[in-house]
Design a protein around this motif. Structure first.
Motif, PDB file in Angstrom:
ATOM      1  N   ARG A  52     -75.393  22.644  34.746  1.00  0.00           N
ATOM      2  CA  ARG A  52     -74.053  22.765  34.184  1.00  0.00           C
ATOM      3  C   ARG A  52     -73.902  21.920  32.925  1.00  0.00           C
ATOM      4  O   ARG A  52     -72.899  21.252  32.744  1.00  0.00           O
ATOM      5  CB  ARG A  52     -73.030  22.338  35.216  1.00  0.00           C
ATOM      6  CG  ARG A  52     -72.990  23.279  36.389  1.00  0.00           C
ATOM      7  CD  ARG A  52     -71.941  22.829  37.366  1.00  0.00           C
ATOM      8  NE  ARG A  52     -71.876  23.769  38.456  1.00  0.00           N
ATOM      9  CZ  ARG A  52     -70.755  24.167  39.016  1.00  0.00           C
ATOM     10  NH1 ARG A  52     -69.629  23.702  38.589  1.00  0.00           N
ATOM     11  NH2 ARG A  52     -70.780  25.024  40.003  1.00  0.00           N
ATOM     12  N   ILE A  92     -64.266  15.143  36.192  1.00  0.00           N
ATOM     13  CA  ILE A  92     -62.897  15.568  35.885  1.00  0.00           C
ATOM     14  C   ILE A  92     -61.875  14.629  36.531  1.00  0.00           C
ATOM     15  O   ILE A  92     -60.898  14.245  35.899  1.00  0.00           O
ATOM     16  CB  ILE A  92     -62.663  17.039  36.310  1.00  0.00           C
ATOM     17  CG1 ILE A  92     -63.408  17.968  35.361  1.00  0.00           C
ATOM     18  CG2 ILE A  92     -61.183  17.379  36.320  1.00  0.00           C
ATOM     19  CD1 ILE A  92     -63.229  19.436  35.639  1.00  0.00           C
ATOM     20  N   SER A 175     -57.059  19.687  39.030  1.00  0.00           N
ATOM     21  CA  SER A 175     -57.140  21.148  39.046  1.00  0.00           C
ATOM     22  C   SER A 175     -56.599  21.751  37.746  1.00  0.00           C
ATOM     23  O   SER A 175     -57.128  22.750  37.254  1.00  0.00           O
ATOM     24  CB  SER A 175     -56.399  21.727  40.254  1.00  0.00           C
ATOM     25  OG  SER A 175     -55.046  21.355  40.237  1.00  0.00           O
ATOM     26  N   ALA A 178     -59.341  21.293  35.137  1.00  0.00           N
ATOM     27  CA  ALA A 178     -60.427  22.238  35.412  1.00  0.00           C
ATOM     28  C   ALA A 178     -60.024  23.641  34.972  1.00  0.00           C
ATOM     29  O   ALA A 178     -60.822  24.368  34.365  1.00  0.00           O
ATOM     30  CB  ALA A 178     -60.786  22.223  36.893  1.00  0.00           C
ATOM     31  N   LYS A 179     -58.791  24.025  35.242  1.00  0.00           N
ATOM     32  CA  LYS A 179     -58.286  25.349  34.845  1.00  0.00           C
ATOM     33  C   LYS A 179     -58.241  25.478  33.323  1.00  0.00           C
ATOM     34  O   LYS A 179     -58.616  26.510  32.769  1.00  0.00           O
ATOM     35  CB  LYS A 179     -56.895  25.569  35.448  1.00  0.00           C
ATOM     36  CG  LYS A 179     -56.307  26.924  35.167  1.00  0.00           C
ATOM     37  CD  LYS A 179     -54.949  27.069  35.834  1.00  0.00           C
ATOM     38  CE  LYS A 179     -54.325  28.416  35.502  1.00  0.00           C
ATOM     39  NZ  LYS A 179     -53.007  28.576  36.116  1.00  0.00           N
ATOM     40  N   LEU A 181     -60.125  23.867  31.105  1.00  0.00           N
ATOM     41  CA  LEU A 181     -61.490  23.961  30.587  1.00  0.00           C
ATOM     42  C   LEU A 181     -62.116  25.315  30.906  1.00  0.00           C
ATOM     43  O   LEU A 181     -62.743  25.932  30.042  1.00  0.00           O
ATOM     44  CB  LEU A 181     -62.347  22.821  31.136  1.00  0.00           C
ATOM     45  CG  LEU A 181     -61.963  21.426  30.635  1.00  0.00           C
ATOM     46  CD1 LEU A 181     -62.761  20.352  31.356  1.00  0.00           C
ATOM     47  CD2 LEU A 181     -62.124  21.309  29.133  1.00  0.00           C
ATOM     48  N   ARG A 182     -61.916  25.801  32.140  1.00  0.00           N
ATOM     49  CA  ARG A 182     -62.444  27.124  32.509  1.00  0.00           C
ATOM     50  C   ARG A 182     -61.871  28.211  31.614  1.00  0.00           C
ATOM     51  O   ARG A 182     -62.577  29.107  31.151  1.00  0.00           O
ATOM     52  CB  ARG A 182     -62.124  27.436  33.976  1.00  0.00           C
ATOM     53  CG  ARG A 182     -63.237  27.125  34.935  1.00  0.00           C
ATOM     54  CD  ARG A 182     -63.012  27.766  36.306  1.00  0.00           C
ATOM     55  NE  ARG A 182     -61.663  27.630  36.833  1.00  0.00           N
ATOM     56  CZ  ARG A 182     -61.242  26.620  37.582  1.00  0.00           C
ATOM     57  NH1 ARG A 182     -62.062  25.637  37.894  1.00  0.00           N
ATOM     58  NH2 ARG A 182     -60.009  26.586  38.017  1.00  0.00           N
ATOM     59  N   GLY A 183     -60.565  28.139  31.366  1.00  0.00           N
ATOM     60  CA  GLY A 183     -59.909  29.112  30.498  1.00  0.00           C
ATOM     61  C   GLY A 183     -60.467  29.069  29.087  1.00  0.00           C
ATOM     62  O   GLY A 183     -60.710  30.110  28.469  1.00  0.00           O
ATOM     63  N   TYR A 185     -63.488  27.922  28.153  1.00  0.00           N
ATOM     64  CA  TYR A 185     -64.883  28.407  28.166  1.00  0.00           C
ATOM     65  C   TYR A 185     -64.915  29.927  28.272  1.00  0.00           C
ATOM     66  O   TYR A 185     -65.726  30.578  27.633  1.00  0.00           O
ATOM     67  CB  TYR A 185     -65.675  27.782  29.320  1.00  0.00           C
ATOM     68  CG  TYR A 185     -65.816  26.272  29.233  1.00  0.00           C
ATOM     69  CD1 TYR A 185     -65.900  25.625  27.998  1.00  0.00           C
ATOM     70  CD2 TYR A 185     -65.867  25.495  30.375  1.00  0.00           C
ATOM     71  CE1 TYR A 185     -66.022  24.252  27.920  1.00  0.00           C
ATOM     72  CE2 TYR A 185     -65.996  24.120  30.297  1.00  0.00           C
ATOM     73  CZ  TYR A 185     -66.073  23.489  29.072  1.00  0.00           C
ATOM     74  OH  TYR A 185     -66.196  22.144  28.992  1.00  0.00           O
ATOM     75  N   SER A 186     -64.029  30.491  29.067  1.00  0.00           N
ATOM     76  CA  SER A 186     -63.960  31.943  29.212  1.00  0.00           C
ATOM     77  C   SER A 186     -63.542  32.591  27.897  1.00  0.00           C
ATOM     78  O   SER A 186     -64.097  33.615  27.500  1.00  0.00           O
ATOM     79  CB  SER A 186     -62.953  32.286  30.324  1.00  0.00           C
ATOM     80  OG  SER A 186     -62.811  33.664  30.442  1.00  0.00           O
ATOM     81  N   GLU A 187     -62.575  31.977  27.226  1.00  0.00           N
ATOM     82  CA  GLU A 187     -62.111  32.480  25.937  1.00  0.00           C
ATOM     83  C   GLU A 187     -63.247  32.464  24.913  1.00  0.00           C
ATOM     84  O   GLU A 187     -63.441  33.426  24.165  1.00  0.00           O
ATOM     85  CB  GLU A 187     -60.961  31.568  25.468  1.00  0.00           C
ATOM     86  CG  GLU A 187     -60.318  31.945  24.180  1.00  0.00           C
ATOM     87  CD  GLU A 187     -59.217  30.929  23.815  1.00  0.00           C
ATOM     88  OE1 GLU A 187     -59.104  30.622  22.629  1.00  0.00           O
ATOM     89  OE2 GLU A 187     -58.492  30.462  24.730  1.00  0.00           O
TER      90      GLU A 187
END
Length: 190
Positions: A52, A92, A175, A178-179, A181-183, A185-187
């Protein structure tokens, strides 16, 4: 890990020693197992597919994408959080737990200048000190200015969270970060 295996062997061996003492077993079968012989296989290297961490190229791509985003609260926070997380390697939960009161300075060996440090309460309830590079401190000053706080970081209240909610001054939750960062990275991936 090797340490976990040794710990498990100690527990099982102690269990059997107790069973021998209370005369439930005639002997301890684990007394013949050597803890020194427990070594991980050389072939059990981490699988690169599941690592990761970003490569240098991926990191440069993330930063380039981030620099092109429009100015808003989300972008300001990401422009600070990504270098902060990358430079310190904090989990995190440690990132969202960090406050102004845990930042301090240490004089450099040559006596000229200081190094910024952050006290982190981490895994297993232990404290450790993490250096804060100058580029992270600069990003923090910009982020604090965006939040309407003093750019002289240590002049702010000790309880001031280093990563705040978009609205209000409370700390961001694990959380929620994390949300975020995930958003992001997805973008970038899209």
């Amino acid at each position: 890990s090797e340490k976990s295996i040794r710990h498990a062997l100690t527990i099982v061996s102690n269990l059997f020693e107790w069973l021998v003492r209370v005369q439930y077993c005639a002997f301890n079968p684990w007394s013949a197992v050597s803890k020194a012989s427990v070594k991980p296989d050389a072939d059990t290297a981490p699988d690169v597919e599941f690592m990761r961490a970003f490569s240098d190229g991926q990191w440069q791509h993330l930063r380039g994408y981030l620099s092109g985003l429009p100015e808003n609260s989300r972008t300001a926070r990401l422009r600070y959080v990504l270098p902060f997380a990358y430079a310190t390697g904090l989990r995190i939960s440690e990132l969202v737990d960090a406050t102004v009161g845990r930042i301090y300075t240490m004089p450099l060996v040559d006596g000229i200048g200081v190094r910024w440090m952050l006290k982190v309460y981490g895994k297993r309830g232990k404290w450790r000190a993490v250096p804060l590079p100058s580029d992270v401190m600069h990003a923090m000053q910009i982020y604090f200015a965006h939040r309407g706080l003093n750019q002289d970081i240590t002049s702010n209240a000790a309880s001031t969270s280093l990563i705040a909610k978009e609205t209000g001054e409370g700390a961001l939750t694990t959380s929620a970060l994390a949300k975020l960062l995930r958003g992001f990275y997805s973008e970038v991936a899209q």
